[in-house]
Design a protein around this motif. Structure first.
Motif, PDB file in Angstrom:
ATOM      1  N   GLY A 116       3.798  69.424  62.386  1.00 42.58           N
ATOM      2  CA  GLY A 116       4.612  68.236  62.581  1.00 42.58           C
ATOM      3  C   GLY A 116       5.501  67.848  61.417  1.00 42.58           C
ATOM      4  O   GLY A 116       6.337  66.966  61.539  1.00 42.58           O
ATOM      5  N   SER A 117       5.332  68.515  60.259  1.00 39.23           N
ATOM      6  CA  SER A 117       6.066  68.123  59.058  1.00 39.23           C
ATOM      7  C   SER A 117       7.434  68.791  59.002  1.00 39.23           C
ATOM      8  O   SER A 117       7.659  69.840  59.592  1.00 39.23           O
ATOM      9  CB  SER A 117       5.266  68.506  57.809  1.00 39.23           C
ATOM     10  OG  SER A 117       6.034  68.322  56.631  1.00 39.23           O
ATOM     11  N   ILE A 118       8.343  68.169  58.258  1.00 34.10           N
ATOM     12  CA  ILE A 118       9.627  68.818  57.982  1.00 34.10           C
ATOM     13  C   ILE A 118       9.826  69.022  56.485  1.00 34.10           C
ATOM     14  O   ILE A 118      10.900  69.473  56.073  1.00 34.10           O
ATOM     15  CB  ILE A 118      10.813  68.018  58.558  1.00 34.10           C
ATOM     16  CG1 ILE A 118      10.902  66.636  57.914  1.00 34.10           C
ATOM     17  CG2 ILE A 118      10.736  67.937  60.076  1.00 34.10           C
ATOM     18  CD1 ILE A 118      12.201  65.927  58.205  1.00 34.10           C
ATOM     19  N   GLU A 140      15.356  73.957  61.207  1.00 32.68           N
ATOM     20  CA  GLU A 140      16.120  74.201  59.985  1.00 32.68           C
ATOM     21  C   GLU A 140      15.233  74.092  58.746  1.00 32.68           C
ATOM     22  O   GLU A 140      15.355  74.898  57.810  1.00 32.68           O
ATOM     23  CB  GLU A 140      17.283  73.229  59.861  1.00 32.68           C
ATOM     24  CG  GLU A 140      18.094  73.435  58.587  1.00 32.68           C
ATOM     25  CD  GLU A 140      19.397  72.675  58.551  1.00 32.68           C
ATOM     26  OE1 GLU A 140      20.121  72.809  57.537  1.00 32.68           O
ATOM     27  OE2 GLU A 140      19.724  71.964  59.527  1.00 32.68           O
ATOM     28  N   ALA A 141      14.333  73.117  58.725  1.00 29.51           N
ATOM     29  CA  ALA A 141      13.440  72.960  57.580  1.00 29.51           C
ATOM     30  C   ALA A 141      12.537  74.181  57.412  1.00 29.51           C
ATOM     31  O   ALA A 141      12.246  74.603  56.281  1.00 29.51           O
ATOM     32  CB  ALA A 141      12.594  71.703  57.751  1.00 29.51           C
ATOM     33  N   GLN A 142      12.109  74.765  58.510  1.00 29.21           N
ATOM     34  CA  GLN A 142      11.283  75.983  58.441  1.00 29.21           C
ATOM     35  C   GLN A 142      12.077  77.128  57.805  1.00 29.21           C
ATOM     36  O   GLN A 142      11.603  77.809  56.884  1.00 29.21           O
ATOM     37  CB  GLN A 142      10.829  76.387  59.850  1.00 29.21           C
ATOM     38  CG  GLN A 142       9.953  75.377  60.543  1.00 29.21           C
ATOM     39  CD  GLN A 142       8.488  75.774  60.578  1.00 29.21           C
ATOM     40  OE1 GLN A 142       7.965  76.404  59.653  1.00 29.21           O
ATOM     41  NE2 GLN A 142       7.807  75.397  61.632  1.00 29.21           N
ATOM     42  N   VAL A 155       7.647  96.904  59.923  1.00 26.51           N
ATOM     43  CA  VAL A 155       8.034  95.506  60.126  1.00 26.51           C
ATOM     44  C   VAL A 155       6.777  94.688  60.403  1.00 26.51           C
ATOM     45  O   VAL A 155       5.899  95.105  61.164  1.00 26.51           O
ATOM     46  CB  VAL A 155       9.020  95.372  61.302  1.00 26.51           C
ATOM     47  CG1 VAL A 155       9.212  93.901  61.698  1.00 26.51           C
ATOM     48  CG2 VAL A 155      10.359  96.002  60.953  1.00 26.51           C
ATOM     49  N   ALA A 156       6.660  93.514  59.786  1.00 26.78           N
ATOM     50  CA  ALA A 156       5.538  92.607  60.031  1.00 26.78           C
ATOM     51  C   ALA A 156       6.011  91.170  59.875  1.00 26.78           C
ATOM     52  O   ALA A 156       7.145  90.919  59.437  1.00 26.78           O
ATOM     53  CB  ALA A 156       4.379  92.907  59.077  1.00 26.78           C
ATOM     54  N   LEU A 157       5.141  90.225  60.243  1.00 27.95           N
ATOM     55  CA  LEU A 157       5.508  88.808  60.248  1.00 27.95           C
ATOM     56  C   LEU A 157       4.615  88.007  59.313  1.00 27.95           C
ATOM     57  O   LEU A 157       3.433  88.295  59.174  1.00 27.95           O
ATOM     58  CB  LEU A 157       5.379  88.232  61.664  1.00 27.95           C
ATOM     59  CG  LEU A 157       6.089  89.005  62.775  1.00 27.95           C
ATOM     60  CD1 LEU A 157       5.825  88.330  64.118  1.00 27.95           C
ATOM     61  CD2 LEU A 157       7.579  89.132  62.507  1.00 27.95           C
ATOM     62  N   ILE A 158       5.200  86.989  58.693  1.00 20.44           N
ATOM     63  CA  ILE A 158       4.451  85.975  57.944  1.00 20.44           C
ATOM     64  C   ILE A 158       4.396  84.721  58.827  1.00 20.44           C
ATOM     65  O   ILE A 158       5.432  84.191  59.221  1.00 20.44           O
ATOM     66  CB  ILE A 158       5.147  85.628  56.615  1.00 20.44           C
ATOM     67  CG1 ILE A 158       5.036  86.797  55.626  1.00 20.44           C
ATOM     68  CG2 ILE A 158       4.564  84.360  56.016  1.00 20.44           C
ATOM     69  CD1 ILE A 158       3.702  86.920  54.950  1.00 20.44           C
ATOM     70  N   ASN A 159       3.185  84.282  59.147  1.00 17.49           N
ATOM     71  CA  ASN A 159       3.026  83.106  59.999  1.00 17.49           C
ATOM     72  C   ASN A 159       1.863  82.268  59.482  1.00 17.49           C
ATOM     73  O   ASN A 159       0.747  82.339  59.991  1.00 17.49           O
ATOM     74  CB  ASN A 159       2.787  83.524  61.451  1.00 17.49           C
ATOM     75  CG  ASN A 159       2.735  82.333  62.391  1.00 17.49           C
ATOM     76  OD1 ASN A 159       3.042  81.204  62.007  1.00 17.49           O
ATOM     77  ND2 ASN A 159       2.341  82.573  63.631  1.00 17.49           N
ATOM     78  N   PRO A 160       2.103  81.436  58.455  1.00 12.20           N
ATOM     79  CA  PRO A 160       1.011  80.671  57.851  1.00 12.20           C
ATOM     80  C   PRO A 160       0.298  79.724  58.813  1.00 12.20           C
ATOM     81  O   PRO A 160      -0.923  79.621  58.801  1.00 12.20           O
ATOM     82  CB  PRO A 160       1.705  79.899  56.725  1.00 12.20           C
ATOM     83  CG  PRO A 160       2.915  80.726  56.392  1.00 12.20           C
ATOM     84  CD  PRO A 160       3.363  81.262  57.710  1.00 12.20           C
ATOM     85  N   SER A 161       1.083  79.023  59.667  1.00 10.52           N
ATOM     86  CA  SER A 161       0.461  78.057  60.583  1.00 10.52           C
ATOM     87  C   SER A 161       1.490  77.627  61.627  1.00 10.52           C
ATOM     88  O   SER A 161       2.011  76.519  61.570  1.00 10.52           O
ATOM     89  CB  SER A 161      -0.052  76.833  59.810  1.00 10.52           C
ATOM     90  OG  SER A 161      -0.672  75.906  60.678  1.00 10.52           O
ATOM     91  N   SER A 162       1.778  78.534  62.581  1.00 10.73           N
ATOM     92  CA  SER A 162       2.887  78.315  63.521  1.00 10.73           C
ATOM     93  C   SER A 162       4.150  77.954  62.759  1.00 10.73           C
ATOM     94  O   SER A 162       4.876  77.014  63.097  1.00 10.73           O
ATOM     95  CB  SER A 162       2.535  77.223  64.537  1.00 10.73           C
ATOM     96  OG  SER A 162       1.505  77.662  65.389  1.00 10.73           O
ATOM     97  N   GLY A 163       4.441  78.734  61.734  1.00  9.17           N
ATOM     98  CA  GLY A 163       5.537  78.476  60.817  1.00  9.17           C
ATOM     99  C   GLY A 163       5.010  78.233  59.418  1.00  9.17           C
ATOM    100  O   GLY A 163       3.816  78.366  59.157  1.00  9.17           O
ATOM    101  N   ILE A 164       5.891  77.873  58.520  1.00 13.57           N
ATOM    102  CA  ILE A 164       5.514  77.696  57.117  1.00 13.57           C
ATOM    103  C   ILE A 164       5.193  76.242  56.775  1.00 13.57           C
ATOM    104  O   ILE A 164       4.612  75.952  55.732  1.00 13.57           O
ATOM    105  CB  ILE A 164       6.640  78.230  56.199  1.00 13.57           C
ATOM    106  CG1 ILE A 164       6.128  78.443  54.772  1.00 13.57           C
ATOM    107  CG2 ILE A 164       7.858  77.303  56.248  1.00 13.57           C
ATOM    108  CD1 ILE A 164       7.113  79.172  53.880  1.00 13.57           C
ATOM    109  N   LEU A 165       5.554  75.317  57.668  1.00 14.51           N
ATOM    110  CA  LEU A 165       5.336  73.901  57.397  1.00 14.51           C
ATOM    111  C   LEU A 165       4.047  73.395  58.045  1.00 14.51           C
ATOM    112  O   LEU A 165       3.614  73.909  59.090  1.00 14.51           O
ATOM    113  CB  LEU A 165       6.513  73.080  57.918  1.00 14.51           C
ATOM    114  CG  LEU A 165       7.868  73.394  57.290  1.00 14.51           C
ATOM    115  CD1 LEU A 165       8.948  72.541  57.953  1.00 14.51           C
ATOM    116  CD2 LEU A 165       7.852  73.161  55.785  1.00 14.51           C
TER     117      LEU A 165
END
Length: 273
Positions: free
Chosen positions: A57-59, A108-110, A44-54
């Motif tokens: 501050g963006s949605i 939700e956007a993430q 098991v591993a995680l994808i974390n591009p930048s504190s999430g995928i967005l």
């Protein structure tokens, strides 16, 4: 700390069944993806591009995802079960400030963007899933909302809730087939909080919820003792790291693999990456 762990094991081993956990990696590596090549099969591993995928501050604007093409391809080939990282703001949803709060709109956007852009993800890793102002009654409501977001965009998507502590209220809010992080702290707490950790771990597993323990700030000469202690606690998954978890003091706890990575992989998987 090592001596305390060994004393604990001597006391427990005659009466407790030993069970080796599997490896799960907190891979907060952003655009630096070379370490994914060192993750063994069936992990098991995680994808974390930048504190999430967005973008911050963006949605509606994902960060650059081109670097993940090979990561996703290799994960599918080698059964590396990837989860998309989503911060949730410690049950606070009145703003979008990393480490403090996240609106439901951005959460939700993430989730939506991960499943649209990375359809082979196993599911979502929800971070910050314990309330800043503690109230046991809040867990069920929060987890139901997060669960509904995953089901909306991926009915078969799995969920990991990162609580970071052995909390009975969090355990009671989980459902069978989900995973929960019930420990994310240093070795001394892994010893001192034995009763709470063991009780919460056993209860979660009895409910059909998988359990992940994350132990940080462990030097190489204490790794064996932590691995042995984990066999007694019997989580389903384990990750041990050699950097402090105090990110507020500037430590990049999960920004790289531990110096003893090969030893940890060998101990938990039998492989040598």
């Amino acid at each position: 700390m090592r001596a305390c762990l060994l004393c604990l094991l001597i006391w427990l081993s005659p009466v407790m069944a030993m069970a080796k956990p599997q490896l799960a990696v907190v891979s907060y590596w952003g655009q630096r993806t070379e370490n994914f090549e060192r993750i063994p099969d069936h992990t098991v591993a995680l994808i974390n591009p930048s504190s999430g995928i967005l973008a911050k501050g963006s949605i509606d604007t994902p960060v650059d995802l081109g670097v993940y093409k090979d990561v996703l391809r290799r994960a599918k080939k080698h059964d590396i079960r990837l989860y998309g990282y989503v911060p949730t703001g410690y049950f606070r949803h009145d703003c979008n400030i990393d480490g403090k709060c996240q609106t439901w709109e951005r959460i939700e956007a993430q989730v939506k963007t991960y499943f649209e852009r990375m359809p082979d993800l196993k599911g979502i890793f929800f971070d910050e899933t314990a309330p800043a102002d503690y109230d046991c009654a809040l867990f069920n409501v929060e987890y139901e909302k997060l669960r509904a977001l995953v089901a909306k965009y991926r009915p078969d998507g799995r969920i990991i809730f990162n609580v970071g502590m052995p909390d009975a209220c969090a355990v009671s809010a989980t459902s069978a087939g989900e995973m929960i992080v019930l420990f994310e702290n240093d070795g001394q707490h892994y010893v001192n909080d034995y009763k709470q950790i063991k009780a919460a771990t056993d209860e979660a597993k009895a409910r059909g919820t998988e359990v992940w323990h994350i132990v940080n700030n462990i030097p190489a000469n204490q790794l064996d003792a932590v691995l042995s202690a984990a066999n007694v606690y019997a989580p389903d998954y384990l990750y041990v790291i050699d950097v402090s978890g105090d990110w507020q003091a500037g430590f990049d706890t999960y920004g790289d693999l531990p110096a003893y990575w090969k030893t940890e992989v060998r101990a938990l998987t039998g492989n040598d990456k």
